[in-house]
Design a protein around this motif. Structure first.
Motif, PDB file in Angstrom:
ATOM      1  N   PHE A  19       0.828  -1.204   0.000  1.00  0.00           N
ATOM      2  CA  PHE A  19       0.000   0.000   0.000  1.00  0.00           C
ATOM      3  C   PHE A  19       0.865   1.257   0.000  1.00  0.00           C
ATOM      4  O   PHE A  19       0.633   2.183  -0.790  1.00  0.00           O
ATOM      5  CB  PHE A  19      -0.931  -0.006   1.212  1.00  0.00           C
ATOM      6  N   LEU A  20       1.844   1.307   0.864  1.00  0.00           N
ATOM      7  CA  LEU A  20       2.701   2.494   0.954  1.00  0.00           C
ATOM      8  C   LEU A  20       3.507   2.686  -0.322  1.00  0.00           C
ATOM      9  O   LEU A  20       3.623   3.809  -0.837  1.00  0.00           O
ATOM     10  CB  LEU A  20       3.636   2.360   2.161  1.00  0.00           C
TER      11      LEU A  20
ATOM     12  N   MET B 102       4.082   5.693  -5.482  1.00  0.00           N
ATOM     13  CA  MET B 102       4.236   5.669  -6.934  1.00  0.00           C
ATOM     14  C   MET B 102       3.053   6.350  -7.619  1.00  0.00           C
ATOM     15  O   MET B 102       3.224   7.075  -8.615  1.00  0.00           O
ATOM     16  CB  MET B 102       4.377   4.217  -7.414  1.00  0.00           C
ATOM     17  N   TYR B 103       1.856   6.139  -7.086  1.00  0.00           N
ATOM     18  CA  TYR B 103       0.658   6.756  -7.650  1.00  0.00           C
ATOM     19  C   TYR B 103       0.704   8.278  -7.515  1.00  0.00           C
ATOM     20  O   TYR B 103       0.434   9.020  -8.474  1.00  0.00           O
ATOM     21  CB  TYR B 103      -0.580   6.190  -6.956  1.00  0.00           C
ATOM     22  N   LEU B 104       1.075   8.756  -6.321  1.00  0.00           N
ATOM     23  CA  LEU B 104       1.175  10.198  -6.113  1.00  0.00           C
ATOM     24  C   LEU B 104       2.254  10.814  -7.000  1.00  0.00           C
ATOM     25  O   LEU B 104       2.070  11.908  -7.552  1.00  0.00           O
ATOM     26  CB  LEU B 104       1.459  10.501  -4.639  1.00  0.00           C
ATOM     27  N   PHE B 105       3.360  10.118  -7.153  1.00  0.00           N
ATOM     28  CA  PHE B 105       4.420  10.615  -8.021  1.00  0.00           C
ATOM     29  C   PHE B 105       3.959  10.667  -9.472  1.00  0.00           C
ATOM     30  O   PHE B 105       4.293  11.601 -10.213  1.00  0.00           O
ATOM     31  CB  PHE B 105       5.660   9.729  -7.900  1.00  0.00           C
ATOM     32  N   THR B 106       3.188   9.661  -9.877  1.00  0.00           N
ATOM     33  CA  THR B 106       2.648   9.656 -11.243  1.00  0.00           C
ATOM     34  C   THR B 106       1.746  10.857 -11.476  1.00  0.00           C
ATOM     35  O   THR B 106       1.857  11.542 -12.507  1.00  0.00           O
ATOM     36  CB  THR B 106       1.863   8.352 -11.495  1.00  0.00           C
ATOM     37  N   LEU B 107       0.849  11.115 -10.530  1.00  0.00           N
ATOM     38  CA  LEU B 107      -0.043  12.270 -10.659  1.00  0.00           C
ATOM     39  C   LEU B 107       0.745  13.578 -10.681  1.00  0.00           C
ATOM     40  O   LEU B 107       0.529  14.434 -11.558  1.00  0.00           O
ATOM     41  CB  LEU B 107      -1.042  12.288  -9.499  1.00  0.00           C
ATOM     42  N   LEU B 108       1.670  13.741  -9.745  1.00  0.00           N
ATOM     43  CA  LEU B 108       2.432  14.983  -9.663  1.00  0.00           C
ATOM     44  C   LEU B 108       3.317  15.171 -10.894  1.00  0.00           C
ATOM     45  O   LEU B 108       3.445  16.288 -11.408  1.00  0.00           O
ATOM     46  CB  LEU B 108       3.282  14.989  -8.391  1.00  0.00           C
ATOM     47  N   GLY B 109       3.930  14.095 -11.364  1.00  0.00           N
ATOM     48  CA  GLY B 109       4.784  14.195 -12.542  1.00  0.00           C
ATOM     49  C   GLY B 109       4.022  14.628 -13.775  1.00  0.00           C
ATOM     50  O   GLY B 109       4.468  15.510 -14.523  1.00  0.00           O
ATOM     51  N   ASN B 110       2.865  14.031 -14.001  1.00  0.00           N
ATOM     52  CA  ASN B 110       2.067  14.405 -15.169  1.00  0.00           C
ATOM     53  C   ASN B 110       1.481  15.803 -15.035  1.00  0.00           C
ATOM     54  O   ASN B 110       1.416  16.554 -16.013  1.00  0.00           O
ATOM     55  CB  ASN B 110       0.948  13.373 -15.382  1.00  0.00           C
ATOM     56  N   LEU B 111       1.057  16.167 -13.822  1.00  0.00           N
ATOM     57  CA  LEU B 111       0.553  17.528 -13.608  1.00  0.00           C
ATOM     58  C   LEU B 111       1.659  18.562 -13.798  1.00  0.00           C
ATOM     59  O   LEU B 111       1.411  19.657 -14.319  1.00  0.00           O
ATOM     60  CB  LEU B 111      -0.046  17.649 -12.207  1.00  0.00           C
ATOM     61  N   LEU B 112       2.884  18.211 -13.405  1.00  0.00           N
ATOM     62  CA  LEU B 112       4.023  19.110 -13.598  1.00  0.00           C
ATOM     63  C   LEU B 112       4.288  19.332 -15.082  1.00  0.00           C
ATOM     64  O   LEU B 112       4.539  20.465 -15.521  1.00  0.00           O
ATOM     65  CB  LEU B 112       5.262  18.535 -12.911  1.00  0.00           C
ATOM     66  N   ILE B 113       4.227  18.257 -15.857  1.00  0.00           N
ATOM     67  CA  ILE B 113       4.425  18.383 -17.310  1.00  0.00           C
ATOM     68  C   ILE B 113       3.336  19.261 -17.920  1.00  0.00           C
ATOM     69  O   ILE B 113       3.616  20.164 -18.717  1.00  0.00           O
ATOM     70  CB  ILE B 113       4.432  16.983 -17.964  1.00  0.00           C
ATOM     71  N   MET B 114       2.086  19.031 -17.537  1.00  0.00           N
ATOM     72  CA  MET B 114       0.980  19.810 -18.084  1.00  0.00           C
ATOM     73  C   MET B 114       1.094  21.281 -17.701  1.00  0.00           C
ATOM     74  O   MET B 114       0.874  22.174 -18.532  1.00  0.00           O
ATOM     75  CB  MET B 114      -0.351  19.224 -17.603  1.00  0.00           C
TER      76      MET B 114
ATOM     77  N   PRO C 100       2.871   3.872 -15.982  1.00  0.00           N
ATOM     78  CA  PRO C 100       2.540   5.286 -15.781  1.00  0.00           C
ATOM     79  C   PRO C 100       3.535   6.005 -14.875  1.00  0.00           C
ATOM     80  O   PRO C 100       3.744   7.212 -15.014  1.00  0.00           O
ATOM     81  CB  PRO C 100       1.144   5.249 -15.143  1.00  0.00           C
ATOM     82  N   PHE C 101       4.139   5.273 -13.926  1.00  0.00           N
ATOM     83  CA  PHE C 101       5.127   5.874 -13.029  1.00  0.00           C
ATOM     84  C   PHE C 101       6.381   6.290 -13.787  1.00  0.00           C
ATOM     85  O   PHE C 101       6.960   7.356 -13.528  1.00  0.00           O
ATOM     86  CB  PHE C 101       5.464   4.865 -11.926  1.00  0.00           C
ATOM     87  N   LEU C 102       6.821   5.461 -14.727  1.00  0.00           N
ATOM     88  CA  LEU C 102       8.062   5.731 -15.450  1.00  0.00           C
ATOM     89  C   LEU C 102       7.901   6.797 -16.527  1.00  0.00           C
ATOM     90  O   LEU C 102       8.858   7.506 -16.843  1.00  0.00           O
ATOM     91  CB  LEU C 102       8.584   4.435 -16.083  1.00  0.00           C
ATOM     92  N   SER C 103       6.717   6.909 -17.092  1.00  0.00           N
ATOM     93  CA  SER C 103       6.523   7.796 -18.240  1.00  0.00           C
ATOM     94  C   SER C 103       6.896   9.251 -17.967  1.00  0.00           C
ATOM     95  O   SER C 103       7.689   9.841 -18.715  1.00  0.00           O
ATOM     96  CB  SER C 103       5.078   7.694 -18.735  1.00  0.00           C
ATOM     97  N   PRO C 104       6.369   9.915 -16.912  1.00  0.00           N
ATOM     98  CA  PRO C 104       6.769  11.311 -16.683  1.00  0.00           C
ATOM     99  C   PRO C 104       8.243  11.459 -16.348  1.00  0.00           C
ATOM    100  O   PRO C 104       8.853  12.487 -16.668  1.00  0.00           O
ATOM    101  CB  PRO C 104       5.879  11.755 -15.512  1.00  0.00           C
ATOM    102  N   ILE C 105       8.841  10.441 -15.710  1.00  0.00           N
ATOM    103  CA  ILE C 105      10.273  10.496 -15.420  1.00  0.00           C
ATOM    104  C   ILE C 105      11.068  10.516 -16.716  1.00  0.00           C
ATOM    105  O   ILE C 105      12.005  11.314 -16.899  1.00  0.00           O
ATOM    106  CB  ILE C 105      10.696   9.288 -14.552  1.00  0.00           C
ATOM    107  N   ILE C 106      10.692   9.653 -17.645  1.00  0.00           N
ATOM    108  CA  ILE C 106      11.414   9.556 -18.919  1.00  0.00           C
ATOM    109  C   ILE C 106      11.292  10.852 -19.699  1.00  0.00           C
ATOM    110  O   ILE C 106      12.294  11.393 -20.207  1.00  0.00           O
ATOM    111  CB  ILE C 106      10.878   8.364 -19.735  1.00  0.00           C
TER     112      ILE C 106
END
Length: 318
Positions: free
Chosen positions: A28-29, A34-46, A284-290
């Motif tokens: 869970f943790l 990873m989920y929060l990072f995915t959301l923040l990463g994509n929102l940062l890109i947008m 989805p976690f790796l995509s904004p990092i890449i």
């Protein structure tokens, strides 16, 4: 959904993580972070593309659309998965299960179509730079985006309608953490289950392979055009514009092949769950990092837009 009246099952039980009773809190943790990072990463890109006028180009408009599809895809699956990790009651209503399948297929295949359109965009930019403004005009770009979302919605609707038109006579335990097609089909009864299974598999594989072939074709022309560039600097600059997209394509289709092209045979529930996590959470976690690290222009824009505001003193000194 059509066929709901034919079923004796009114809800399903998701038991995907029951095989890891002592690891559920740790999972869970980890998955939450990873989920929060995915959301923040994509929102940062947008947010970066929105605030930087220099990034108001078809390439970055497509990247924003890709971020939206990733956010919606993860929202359709991961919050429910996280809640089930902390719950002893993992039931999901029949209609909720159908809705989750529809949205996951819609946004998942929209993601694949958008990656294909991004490959076409890179092909036009490198192979036909003088005609780029015409071939990727705002009207054309909007049409390609609309077709990508419409295509994902059609596949989501077709697959969901066909699956939930079947009769489910029990048991109601889905050996997965989401309403995934293969474990659902194991619960269906009737003479047409095999036909539906083959039809759904064919639609998914044909759509994914069709997108992949179009991307490979685009890069075949791109590589041929890059090799004709005389200067090493020019070749490196041309290839750098494709590096992030190509890396995401490899990751996306690599994990998708694990799900859709795995060999037939008995599969343990634990293996199915772990394979599902790789595609649902890790991709989805790796995509904004890449995109943030491999795309130099985007990386510079992120630093300029956000880090300069967080560390103004350092920015002045530099």
């Amino acid at each position: 959904m059509p066929g709901a009246n034919h079923s004796t099952v009114t809800q399903f039980i998701l038991i995907g993580f029951s095989a890891f009773p002592h690891l559920q809190l740790m999972l869970f943790l980890l998955l939450l972070l990873m989920y929060l990072f995915t959301l923040l990463g994509n929102l940062l890109i947008m947010a970066t593309v929105w605030s930087e006028r220099g990034l108001h180009t078809p390439m970055y408009l497509l990247l924003c659309a890709l971020s939206v599809s990733e956010i919606l895809y993860t929202v359709a699956i991961i919050p429910r998965m996280l809640a089930d990790l902390l719950s002893t009651r993992r039931s999901i209503a029949f209609l909720a299960c159908a809705s989750q399948m529809f949205f996951s297929f819609t946004f998942g295949f929209t993601h694949s179509f958008l990656l294909t359109v991004m490959g076409y965009d890179r092909y036009v930019a490198i192979c036909h730079p003088l005609r780029y403004s015409v071939l990727m005009s705002p009207r054309v770009c909007t049409c390609l985006l609309g077709c990508s979302w419409a295509g994902g919605s059609v596949i989501g609707m077709v697959v969901t309608t066909v699956i939930f038109h079947l009769s489910f006579c029990g048991p109601s335990e889905i050996h997965h953490f989401a309403c995934h097609v293969p474990p659902l089909l194991k619960l269906a009864c009737g003479d047409d289950v095999l036909v539906v299974s083959l039809g759904v598999g064919l639609v998914c594989i044909m759509a994914l392979l069709g997108c992949l072939l179009l991307i490979l074709l685009s890069y075949a022309f791109i590589v041929a055009a890059i090799l004709k560039i005389s200067s090493p600097e020019g070749r490196n600059k041309a290839f750098s514009t494709c590096a992030s997209h190509l890396t995401v394509v490899v990751v996306h289709y690599g994990f998708a092949s694990v799900i859709y092209l795995k060999p037939k045979g008995p599969q343990s529930p634990e293996g199915e769950t772990l394979m599902g996590i790789t595609y649902t959470v890790l991709t989805p976690f790796l995509s904004p990092i890449i995109f943030s690290l491999r795309n130099k222009e985007l990386k510079v824009a992120i630093k300029k837009t956000f880090f300069s505001k967080l560390y103004p003193e350092k920015n002045v000194m530099t």
